[in-house]
Design a protein around this motif. Structure first.
Motif, PDB file in Angstrom:
ATOM      1  N   GLN A   3      -6.054  14.417 -13.349  1.00 54.18           N
ATOM      2  CA  GLN A   3      -5.110  13.914 -12.355  1.00 54.18           C
ATOM      3  C   GLN A   3      -5.905  13.298 -11.202  1.00 54.18           C
ATOM      4  OE1 GLN A   3      -4.543  17.521 -13.217  1.00 54.18           O
ATOM      5  NE2 GLN A   3      -3.545  16.602 -14.987  1.00 54.18           N
ATOM      6  N   VAL A   5      -5.490  11.438  -7.367  1.00 50.74           N
ATOM      7  CA  VAL A   5      -4.600  11.208  -6.241  1.00 50.74           C
ATOM      8  C   VAL A   5      -5.343  10.408  -5.175  1.00 50.74           C
ATOM      9  CG1 VAL A   5      -3.189  12.243  -4.441  1.00 50.74           C
ATOM     10  CG2 VAL A   5      -3.334  13.334  -6.692  1.00 50.74           C
ATOM     11  N   GLY A 114      -4.793   6.754 -11.210  1.00 50.63           N
ATOM     12  CA  GLY A 114      -3.995   7.314 -10.139  1.00 50.63           C
ATOM     13  C   GLY A 114      -2.735   6.499  -9.950  1.00 50.63           C
ATOM     14  N   GLN A 115      -1.934   6.889  -8.958  1.00 47.93           N
ATOM     15  CA  GLN A 115      -0.656   6.215  -8.749  1.00 47.93           C
ATOM     16  C   GLN A 115      -0.784   4.963  -7.880  1.00 47.93           C
ATOM     17  OE1 GLN A 115      -1.710   8.712  -6.989  1.00 47.93           O
ATOM     18  NE2 GLN A 115      -1.189   8.263  -4.865  1.00 47.93           N
TER      19      GLN A 115
END
Length: 123
Positions: A3, A5, A114-115
């Motif tokens: 993950q 971020v 990531g976003q």
């Protein structure tokens, strides 16, 4: 599963600076290359900078050489992108990426993303 971020995006005037951060969590043992990519409206996503998390060698797009610096803090599982002398053409969504097979090739397609964080540079 890794993950990622991102943080640190924002709006700045031309000539200004921003620092992006990317905190990684999950299994990162095989993620020995991380990097930053960006996508401007109407344009394809492009590689900006990558770095070997183990040895520190870094690679940059010609458009950002001398202005951007990628670095990593392995103790924090964090990768940074220091952006100086920003130009309006640097305006884009910036994405942190990991599990990049060919770190030296900014055309490599990462397996983890990531976003994204928006960077806007005004003239």
């Amino acid at each position: 599963q890794v993950q990622l971020v991102e943080s640190g995006g924002g709006s700045v005037q031309a000539g200004g600076s921003l620092r992006l951060s990317c905190a990684a969590s999950g299994y990162t043992g095989s993620s020995d290359c991380m990097g930053w990519f960006r996508q401007a409206p109407g344009k394809e996503r492009e590689g900006v900078a990558t770095i070997y998390t183990s040895g520190g060698s870094a690679f940059y797009a010609d458009s950002v050489k001398g202005r951007f610096t990628i670095s990593r803090d392995n103790a924090k599982n964090t990768v940074y992108l220091q952006m100086n002398s920003l130009k309006p053409e640097d305006t884009a969504m910036y994405y942190c990426a990991a599990q990049i097979y060919r770190c030296y090739d900014l055309r490599s397609i990462p397996r983890a993303w990531g976003q994204g964080t928006q960077v806007t540079v005004s003239s």
